[in-house]
Design a protein around this motif. Sequence first.
Motif, PDB file in Angstrom:
ATOM      1  N   ASP A   1       0.874  -1.169   0.000  1.00  0.00           N
ATOM      2  CA  ASP A   1       0.000   0.000   0.000  1.00  0.00           C
ATOM      3  C   ASP A   1       0.913   1.221   0.000  1.00  0.00           C
ATOM      4  OD1 ASP A   1      -1.756   2.051   0.370  1.00  0.00           O
ATOM      5  OD2 ASP A   1      -2.774   1.162   2.102  1.00  0.00           O
ATOM      6  N   ARG A   2       1.094   1.806  -1.191  1.00  0.00           N
ATOM      7  CA  ARG A   2       2.042   2.900  -1.334  1.00  0.00           C
ATOM      8  C   ARG A   2       1.464   4.252  -0.908  1.00  0.00           C
ATOM      9  NH1 ARG A   2       3.071  -0.986  -4.999  1.00  0.00           N
ATOM     10  NH2 ARG A   2       5.262  -1.533  -5.441  1.00  0.00           N
ATOM     11  N   GLN A   3       0.199   4.258  -0.486  1.00  0.00           N
ATOM     12  CA  GLN A   3      -0.413   5.497  -0.030  1.00  0.00           C
ATOM     13  C   GLN A   3      -0.128   5.745   1.453  1.00  0.00           C
ATOM     14  OE1 GLN A   3      -1.836   7.461  -2.321  1.00  0.00           O
ATOM     15  NE2 GLN A   3      -1.303   5.804  -3.790  1.00  0.00           N
ATOM     16  N   ARG A   4       0.384   4.708   2.118  1.00  0.00           N
ATOM     17  CA  ARG A   4       0.602   4.832   3.560  1.00  0.00           C
ATOM     18  C   ARG A   4       2.091   4.983   3.868  1.00  0.00           C
ATOM     19  NH1 ARG A   4      -2.546   0.191   6.701  1.00  0.00           N
ATOM     20  NH2 ARG A   4      -1.750   1.495   8.435  1.00  0.00           N
ATOM     21  N   ARG A   5       2.351   5.726   4.943  1.00  0.00           N
ATOM     22  CA  ARG A   5       3.717   5.896   5.414  1.00  0.00           C
ATOM     23  C   ARG A   5       3.760   5.626   6.911  1.00  0.00           C
ATOM     24  NH1 ARG A   5       4.531   5.413   0.951  1.00  0.00           N
ATOM     25  NH2 ARG A   5       5.797   6.629  -0.511  1.00  0.00           N
ATOM     26  N   PRO A   6       4.612   4.771   7.407  1.00  0.00           N
ATOM     27  CA  PRO A   6       5.550   3.985   6.593  1.00  0.00           C
ATOM     28  C   PRO A   6       4.821   2.991   5.711  1.00  0.00           C
ATOM     29  CG  PRO A   6       5.537   3.171   8.835  1.00  0.00           C
ATOM     30  CD  PRO A   6       4.696   4.413   8.848  1.00  0.00           C
ATOM     31  N   LEU A   7       5.544   2.495   4.683  1.00  0.00           N
ATOM     32  CA  LEU A   7       4.971   1.592   3.700  1.00  0.00           C
ATOM     33  C   LEU A   7       4.435   0.335   4.379  1.00  0.00           C
ATOM     34  CD1 LEU A   7       4.755   1.561   0.564  1.00  0.00           C
ATOM     35  CD2 LEU A   7       6.836   0.163   0.564  1.00  0.00           C
ATOM     36  N   GLN A   8       3.250  -0.126   3.964  1.00  0.00           N
ATOM     37  CA  GLN A   8       2.610  -1.294   4.560  1.00  0.00           C
ATOM     38  C   GLN A   8       2.267  -2.327   3.482  1.00  0.00           C
ATOM     39  OE1 GLN A   8       2.011  -1.633   7.949  1.00  0.00           O
ATOM     40  NE2 GLN A   8       3.155   0.297   8.180  1.00  0.00           N
ATOM     41  N   LEU A   9       2.197  -3.586   3.903  1.00  0.00           N
ATOM     42  CA  LEU A   9       1.710  -4.638   3.008  1.00  0.00           C
ATOM     43  C   LEU A   9       0.202  -4.556   2.902  1.00  0.00           C
ATOM     44  CD1 LEU A   9       3.781  -7.753   4.196  1.00  0.00           C
ATOM     45  CD2 LEU A   9       3.971  -6.628   1.971  1.00  0.00           C
ATOM     46  N   THR A  10      -0.286  -4.846   1.723  1.00  0.00           N
ATOM     47  CA  THR A  10      -1.727  -4.977   1.550  1.00  0.00           C
ATOM     48  C   THR A  10      -2.156  -6.331   2.110  1.00  0.00           C
ATOM     49  OG1 THR A  10      -1.503  -6.022  -0.615  1.00  0.00           O
ATOM     50  CG2 THR A  10      -1.640  -3.603  -0.554  1.00  0.00           C
ATOM     51  N   ALA A  11      -3.474  -6.582   2.149  1.00  0.00           N
ATOM     52  CA  ALA A  11      -3.975  -7.887   2.593  1.00  0.00           C
ATOM     53  C   ALA A  11      -3.426  -8.991   1.693  1.00  0.00           C
ATOM     54  CB  ALA A  11      -5.501  -7.890   2.582  1.00  0.00           C
ATOM     55  N   ALA A  12      -3.398  -8.698   0.379  1.00  0.00           N
ATOM     56  CA  ALA A  12      -2.852  -9.686  -0.570  1.00  0.00           C
ATOM     57  C   ALA A  12      -1.364  -9.890  -0.325  1.00  0.00           C
ATOM     58  CB  ALA A  12      -3.098  -9.218  -2.002  1.00  0.00           C
ATOM     59  N   GLY A  13      -0.657  -8.797  -0.004  1.00  0.00           N
ATOM     60  CA  GLY A  13       0.772  -8.884   0.256  1.00  0.00           C
ATOM     61  C   GLY A  13       1.072  -9.735   1.472  1.00  0.00           C
ATOM     62  N   LYS A  14       0.235  -9.605   2.521  1.00  0.00           N
ATOM     63  CA  LYS A  14       0.441 -10.398   3.733  1.00  0.00           C
ATOM     64  C   LYS A  14       0.270 -11.888   3.454  1.00  0.00           C
ATOM     65  CE  LYS A  14      -0.966  -6.717   6.902  1.00  0.00           C
ATOM     66  NZ  LYS A  14      -1.989  -6.285   7.882  1.00  0.00           N
ATOM     67  N   VAL A  15      -0.759 -12.229   2.675  1.00  0.00           N
ATOM     68  CA  VAL A  15      -0.981 -13.641   2.313  1.00  0.00           C
ATOM     69  C   VAL A  15       0.163 -14.156   1.458  1.00  0.00           C
ATOM     70  CG1 VAL A  15      -2.448 -15.222   1.009  1.00  0.00           C
ATOM     71  CG2 VAL A  15      -3.488 -13.494   2.508  1.00  0.00           C
ATOM     72  N   PHE A  16       0.584 -13.335   0.506  1.00  0.00           N
ATOM     73  CA  PHE A  16       1.672 -13.752  -0.395  1.00  0.00           C
ATOM     74  C   PHE A  16       2.972 -13.954   0.383  1.00  0.00           C
ATOM     75  CE2 PHE A  16       4.897 -12.877  -3.762  1.00  0.00           C
ATOM     76  CZ  PHE A  16       4.541 -13.915  -4.629  1.00  0.00           C
ATOM     77  N   LEU A  17       3.211 -13.085   1.361  1.00  0.00           N
ATOM     78  CA  LEU A  17       4.415 -13.209   2.183  1.00  0.00           C
ATOM     79  C   LEU A  17       4.401 -14.526   2.956  1.00  0.00           C
ATOM     80  CD1 LEU A  17       6.974 -12.130   3.574  1.00  0.00           C
ATOM     81  CD2 LEU A  17       5.472 -10.941   5.203  1.00  0.00           C
ATOM     82  N   GLU A  18       3.282 -14.835   3.599  1.00  0.00           N
ATOM     83  CA  GLU A  18       3.199 -16.063   4.399  1.00  0.00           C
ATOM     84  C   GLU A  18       3.412 -17.304   3.543  1.00  0.00           C
ATOM     85  OE1 GLU A  18      -0.042 -18.385   7.267  1.00  0.00           O
ATOM     86  OE2 GLU A  18      -0.463 -16.356   6.540  1.00  0.00           O
ATOM     87  N   GLU A  19       2.762 -17.332   2.378  1.00  0.00           N
ATOM     88  CA  GLU A  19       2.834 -18.526   1.531  1.00  0.00           C
ATOM     89  C   GLU A  19       4.193 -18.667   0.852  1.00  0.00           C
ATOM     90  OE1 GLU A  19       0.637 -20.871   1.359  1.00  0.00           O
ATOM     91  OE2 GLU A  19      -0.828 -19.860   2.641  1.00  0.00           O
TER      92      GLU A  19
END
Length: 311
Positions: free
Chosen positions: A58-76
Motif C-alpha cells: 500500500d504505497r499510499q501509507r507511510r511507513p509503507l505497509q503490506l496490503t492484505a494480498a501482500g500479507k498472504v503472499f508473504l506467508e505462503e
Amino acid sequence: MNLLYLSSVELRQICYFLAVTEAENNFTRAAEYLQIDPPPLGQRIKSLERKLKVELFDRQRRPLQLTAAGKVFLEETRLALTTLERAISRAQQAQRGEIGFLSVGIASSISNTLLPDILRTFRSRFPDIEVELLELTAERQLQALREGRLNIGFEVLNNVQEPDTSLNVLPIMEESLVVAMPELHPLVFQRQVFLRDLANEKLILPSIAEFPFYQKFIYYCQQSGFEPNIIRDVQATWLVTILSLVVAQVGLAILPSNVENLQRRGVVYRPIQDTSLRRQISALWRKDDHSVVLAEFLKIVADLSGSKLPE
C-alpha cells in the motif's frame, strides 16, 4: 499445478519481495542488502505485482505497509521457499550419498561375522540413510538382485553355478565347517574332529536345495571312504532350529564356522580337520546399479574386509 504460468514468475523477484519485507518494507535498506540500486528494486517489485495481478504494498501509507494480498503472499512464499531450500539441500545430500535407501540381502554367514561392524560404521557415517535387511538364501538373493529388489547381497556362490555377467562379485571372507554336538557327546573330548570320526554318526545338514554348498561335504565324506548318514526326515534351514535339534540329540550338525558366534546352551563346537572344504562369502551387486549410496556402502565393506573393489 500451472507450470506454464509459474515459469513466467521469476524466483529472483520473489526473493526481492521477501528482502523488502525483512527490511521492514524499506526499499533502500533492502537494496543495500541485495547490493543493487533502489530504483531497479522498485521496478522488479512492480513487475512482480503486474505478473501476479495484485498490489503487494500500500504505497499510499507511510511507513509503507503490506496490503492484505501482500500479507498472504508473504506467508505462503516463505513456506514455499523454505520447502524449496530444503529440496535443494536434500538433493545435494542425495548426490553425496548422505540420504537415500539401501536394500541388503543377508544370511547367517555375514550376520554372524562382518555385518555388525559394517552396519555400525555405515550408520555412523550416514545416519539418514534407510537400510532394509532381508534374510534370504543364496538363490533368492540372486533372484532379488536380478529383479532390482536388492542393492547388494552377501552369500556363498556355488561353484557349479553359471557366472552371472550382470553382477559384480567381491570375495570378502572365507569360513570353514564345524561340528555342532550335544555337550555330553563322546567327540566333545577331542580337540578336533576328523571326517572319519563322523562315519557312524547321524548328521543334520541344512537343506541342500537351499544350500548346495553342502554337496561338497558329502563328496569329501565319500572320498574319505564312507557315505554320510544324513537324517533325511529333518528339513531344517535356519541355525536356531538346527541347534535345537542338536540339543535334543537328534544328531550332529555340520555348520559353517560363523555359528560359533551363537551361544546355545547344551551345544559344543569342534572344527573339522583333514579337509580343505571352505566357504567363500562374497558381496554381490548389479553392474548397472550406479547408486551413490551403494558405492559408499561398498567402500565400507571393502575397507572392513580388506578386499579391493573392481575398477
